[in-house]
Write a protein that holds these residues in place. Structure first.
Motif, short mmCIF file in Angstrom:
data_model
loop_
_atom_site.label_atom_id
_atom_site.label_comp_id
_atom_site.label_asym_id
_atom_site.label_seq_id
_atom_site.Cartn_x
_atom_site.Cartn_y
_atom_site.Cartn_z
N ASN A 1 41.53 155.08 35.24
CA ASN A 1 42.31 156.27 35.60
C ASN A 1 43.79 156.11 35.30
O ASN A 1 44.43 157.02 34.77
CB ASN A 1 42.12 156.59 37.09
CG ASN A 1 40.79 157.26 37.38
OD1 ASN A 1 40.21 157.92 36.51
ND2 ASN A 1 40.29 157.09 38.59
N ILE A 2 44.34 154.95 35.62
CA ILE A 2 45.77 154.73 35.39
C ILE A 2 46.08 154.63 33.90
O ILE A 2 47.10 155.14 33.42
CB ILE A 2 46.24 153.49 36.18
CG1 ILE A 2 46.33 153.87 37.67
CG2 ILE A 2 47.59 152.97 35.67
CD1 ILE A 2 46.66 152.74 38.60
N GLN A 3 45.19 154.00 33.15
CA GLN A 3 45.39 153.95 31.69
C GLN A 3 45.34 155.35 31.09
O GLN A 3 46.06 155.66 30.13
CB GLN A 3 44.33 153.05 31.07
CG GLN A 3 44.52 151.57 31.36
CD GLN A 3 43.27 150.74 31.16
OE1 GLN A 3 42.24 151.25 30.71
NE2 GLN A 3 43.33 149.46 31.51
N THR A 4 44.50 156.21 31.66
CA THR A 4 44.36 157.59 31.17
C THR A 4 45.57 158.43 31.54
O THR A 4 46.08 159.20 30.71
CB THR A 4 43.09 158.24 31.77
OG1 THR A 4 41.94 157.50 31.36
CG2 THR A 4 42.95 159.69 31.32
N CYS A 5 46.06 158.27 32.77
CA CYS A 5 47.11 159.14 33.27
C CYS A 5 48.53 158.64 32.97
O CYS A 5 49.47 159.45 32.97
CB CYS A 5 46.95 159.33 34.77
SG CYS A 5 45.45 160.22 35.22
N PHE A 6 48.68 157.35 32.74
CA PHE A 6 50.00 156.79 32.48
C PHE A 6 50.00 155.96 31.19
O PHE A 6 50.28 154.76 31.21
CB PHE A 6 50.44 155.93 33.66
CG PHE A 6 50.58 156.69 34.95
CD1 PHE A 6 51.74 157.39 35.24
CD2 PHE A 6 49.54 156.71 35.87
CE1 PHE A 6 51.86 158.10 36.44
CE2 PHE A 6 49.65 157.41 37.06
CZ PHE A 6 50.81 158.11 37.34
N PRO A 7 49.67 156.61 30.06
CA PRO A 7 49.60 155.86 28.80
C PRO A 7 50.96 155.35 28.34
O PRO A 7 51.04 154.44 27.50
CB PRO A 7 49.04 156.90 27.81
CG PRO A 7 49.46 158.23 28.38
CD PRO A 7 49.38 158.05 29.87
N GLY A 8 52.03 155.92 28.89
CA GLY A 8 53.38 155.49 28.49
C GLY A 8 53.81 154.19 29.11
O GLY A 8 54.80 153.58 28.66
N LEU A 9 53.09 153.71 30.11
CA LEU A 9 53.41 152.42 30.72
C LEU A 9 52.89 151.29 29.84
O LEU A 9 51.81 151.40 29.25
CB LEU A 9 52.78 152.30 32.11
CG LEU A 9 53.21 153.31 33.18
CD1 LEU A 9 52.47 153.03 34.49
CD2 LEU A 9 54.72 153.25 33.41
N ASN A 10 53.65 150.21 29.76
CA ASN A 10 53.14 149.06 29.02
C ASN A 10 52.09 148.33 29.87
O ASN A 10 51.87 148.68 31.04
CB ASN A 10 54.27 148.11 28.59
CG ASN A 10 55.04 147.53 29.77
OD1 ASN A 10 54.45 147.18 30.81
ND2 ASN A 10 56.36 147.40 29.62
N GLU A 11 51.45 147.31 29.29
CA GLU A 11 50.34 146.65 29.98
C GLU A 11 50.78 146.04 31.31
O GLU A 11 50.06 146.13 32.33
CB GLU A 11 49.72 145.58 29.08
CG GLU A 11 48.46 144.96 29.69
CD GLU A 11 47.79 143.97 28.75
OE1 GLU A 11 46.85 143.28 29.22
OE2 GLU A 11 48.19 143.88 27.58
N TYR A 12 51.94 145.41 31.33
CA TYR A 12 52.44 144.79 32.56
C TYR A 12 52.66 145.85 33.63
O TYR A 12 52.28 145.66 34.80
CB TYR A 12 53.76 144.06 32.28
CG TYR A 12 54.41 143.50 33.52
CD1 TYR A 12 53.99 142.29 34.07
CD2 TYR A 12 55.43 144.21 34.16
CE1 TYR A 12 54.58 141.79 35.24
CE2 TYR A 12 56.03 143.72 35.32
CZ TYR A 12 55.59 142.51 35.84
OH TYR A 12 56.16 142.02 36.99
N GLU A 13 53.26 146.98 33.26
CA GLU A 13 53.53 148.05 34.21
C GLU A 13 52.24 148.67 34.74
O GLU A 13 52.12 148.99 35.92
CB GLU A 13 54.41 149.12 33.56
CG GLU A 13 55.83 148.66 33.27
CD GLU A 13 56.60 149.62 32.37
OE1 GLU A 13 57.83 149.66 32.47
OE2 GLU A 13 55.95 150.32 31.54
N GLN A 14 51.26 148.82 33.84
CA GLN A 14 49.97 149.36 34.27
C GLN A 14 49.29 148.43 35.26
O GLN A 14 48.76 148.87 36.29
CB GLN A 14 49.07 149.60 33.06
CG GLN A 14 49.45 150.83 32.24
CD GLN A 14 48.47 151.10 31.11
OE1 GLN A 14 47.62 150.26 30.80
NE2 GLN A 14 48.60 152.25 30.47
N GLN A 15 49.31 147.13 34.98
CA GLN A 15 48.69 146.18 35.89
C GLN A 15 49.37 146.16 37.25
O GLN A 15 48.71 146.05 38.29
CB GLN A 15 48.70 144.77 35.26
CG GLN A 15 47.70 144.57 34.14
CD GLN A 15 46.27 144.80 34.60
OE1 GLN A 15 45.83 144.31 35.64
NE2 GLN A 15 45.51 145.57 33.80
N ALA A 16 50.69 146.29 37.24
CA ALA A 16 51.44 146.32 38.50
C ALA A 16 51.03 147.55 39.33
O ALA A 16 50.84 147.45 40.55
CB ALA A 16 52.94 146.34 38.23
#
Length: 279
Positions: free
Chosen positions: A42-57
């Motif tokens: 869900n977060i990868q889908t909704c926040f594609p502009g975040l880098n991998e570190y930001e998504q994991q956080a």
């Protein structure tokens, strides 16, 4: 067993409750749980502009809030409404509940939605829509825990809709959590974070039919188990076109803007896009 677990979490102070809940969230993150997989998608889908570190956080923070959501259920359900109220440190927009017009609360799965229902019913008798659980025993526990005081529940079916219509005529508050997939019959596809999500039409239809005020309602969890901040905000989901699809799109936009204020407190471990995405 369920009653024992709820009772365990009900007797401890909220600070300790949320601390244990956060530990549950850490566990869900580190063991690569099913919840983590859904939240990640869900977060990868909704926040594609975040880098991998930001998504994991954000994934980790979200699961911590998920854990708090699990532990606080017993705390909310098994304590009195007046005790719940002591933990609400600030309320904004409460006057919107007393406008004199039919009022529908739009309550996203954000923060502590359980306390929203209880606090709202202290101001005005309220009927909240809920989805029946498949397990009848668990469903009875859910109803027994929620239906207290001036708060009653209406099932998400024809019988429940009739109950809601009656409640509107009797000048009661209506509460609906519209951000779950209702199936093809009860929903339409509408954008949510730039991805189509099957979304309930009932709230928008009721608002138009009854010329009701729509009030966004949510309770933010405050840090370190301090309590909650309860908010009511008037919103307009009546599109100029009058088309139900456009009304629902506006409703999703309202929810999206709220989620952006504190994304970790949204219920990301629900398969929100299951109609269009493989989880």
């Amino acid at each position: 067993m369920i009653k024992f677990v709820f009772g365990f979490f009900a007797i401890m102070p909220l600070r300790l409750n949320h601390f244990i809940g956060s530990m549950i969230g850490h566990y869900l993150y580190w063991v690569d749980s099913e919840s983590k997989k859904v939240v990640s998608k869900n977060i990868q889908t909704c926040f594609p502009g975040l880098n991998e570190y930001e998504q994991q956080a954000l994934i980790k923070k979200s699961l911590i809030e998920t854990g708090k959501g699990l532990s606080e259920v017993g705390f909310i359900w098994l304590r009195s409404f007046s005790n719940n109220a002591k933990h609400v440190k600030n309320i904004t927009g409460e006057d919107l509940l007393h406008s004199g017009n039919p009022t529908i609360l739009l309550v996203p799965h954000f923060g502590c939605w359980e306390i929203v229902a209880r606090m709202s019913s202290l101001q005005r008798p309220s009927v909240f829509l809920y989805k029946k659980l498949a397990n009848q025993k668990q469903n009875k526990i859910l109803l027994a825990s929620r239906e207290k005081g001036d708060l009653s529940m209406a099932s998400a079916d024809k019988k429940g809709v009739i109950k809601i219509q009656r409640a509107i005529k009797n000048d009661q508050l209506i509460g609906i959590l519209p951000d779950q997939d209702p199936g093809e019959e009860g929903g339409v596809l509408a954008p949510f974070f730039n991805t189509d999500a099957r979304t309930m039409t009932l709230l928008a239809r009721l608002a138009r039919k009854n010329k009701a005020n729509v009030v966004l309602a949510w309770a933010v969890r405050l840090p370190k188990g301090v309590g909650y901040r309860l908010n009511y905000q008037a919103v307009d989901i009546a599109s100029k076109s009058g088309l139900i699809e456009d009304d629902v799109a506006l409703m999703n936009q309202v929810i999206e803007e709220l989620v952006k204020t504190c994304p970790e407190q949204y219920l990301w471990n629900y398969k929100r896009f299951k109609s269009v995405i493989d989880y």
